[in-house]
Design a protein around this motif. Structure first.
Motif: not given
Length: 266
Positions: A112, A115, A205
């Motif tokens: 994660d 994220r 990201r």
């Protein structure tokens, strides 16, 4: 796990060792859960044999083959977004929270990391904060080459070690959540190290986060106060406000004088 055996072989060996089962309740589900738990504690990634959807963390589904194959399949170079962005010094976790009104969520799940969730009222940015773990596994062969080192560089980008304001901000989070204090000690990237092309695994990201940060505009007085991305623009805005204030003051003075003169001669 460390020897690179397949999940099927690991499960079979556990079944062979589980000879004492007086209640007759053991089946492969218990061993799969044990394997998943061992991987989570060992590698800080949320692994599941089947997707259960019980947790908000992103999971890696590992049903067969080796653990290396599952990790290599999940952590790959992400170079889909081709937007040319600049990662300036102002781009750090503190300013992302203060200026862009993004909630920083510290995650123990490496999957994660970075994220960005924009579904709710307040956007959320996940940051993996176990820097001590990353330092320990820098030379590990279990992860794809360069992943751990690049993850540490993202921490150096978002939590610059020599930025006193950012250090103070991080300590305030650390005092509430007991974060890994080493997260703020990953160094500070130089100009050439802050180029987006230097990031492969976390490239896309970072692009998404930076785009949101650049497009965000201050909506409160506090956000305006912290926003120093457009210093020249705010300087001229301040100049215009000062000039307008002076002009209005002069006009009021003339108007007041005119009222006095008119009253005196009436």
């Amino acid at each position: 796990l460390k020897t690179g055996e397949t999940r099927e072989n690991i499960r079979e060996k556990l079944l062979q060792k589980a000879t004492d089962d007086p209640f007759g309740v053991l089946d492969t589900r218990f061993f799969d859960l044990a394997i998943d738990l061992a991987v989570r504690l060992w590698l800080m990634v949320h692994v599941e044999y089947v997707y259960r959807g019980v947790t908000s963390q992103t999971s890696i589904t590992w049903q067969s083959g080796t653990l290396n194959e599952a990790l290599y399949g999940r952590f790959r170079h992400e170079l889909i977004l081709t937007d040319q962005i600049k990662l300036e010094r102002v781009f750090n976790a503190m300013n992302i929270e203060r200026i862009a009104d993004v909630r920083i969520q510290w995650t123990p799940n490496l999957v994660d990391h970075l994220r960005f969730i924009e579904d709710g009222k307040t956007p959320v940015l996940n940051i993996f904060y176990y820097a001590t773990f990353l330092k320990y596994y820098t030379d590990s062969k279990i992860y794809p080459p360069g992943l751990i080192e690049e993850t540490r560089r993202t921490l150096a980008l978002l939590l610059p070690q020599h930025d006193n304001a950012c250090k103070k901000w991080f300590r305030s989070h650390h005092s509430k959540l007991r974060l890994d204090p080493a997260a703020i000690n990953c160094g500070q990237l130089k100009l050439e190290e802050r180029q987006i092309t230097r990031f492969k695994y976390w490239h896309d990201r970072l692009v998404v986060i930076k785009q949101f940060f650049d497009e965000s505009e201050p909506r409160t007085i506090k956000q305006w106060w912290y926003d120093n991305r457009k210093r020249v623009q705010w300087f001229w805005v301040a100049i215009v406000l000062v000039v307008c204030t002076i002009l209005f003051g002069i006009i009021q003075c003339f108007e007041g004088g005119w009222q006095i003169w008119k009253a005196y001669h009436s």
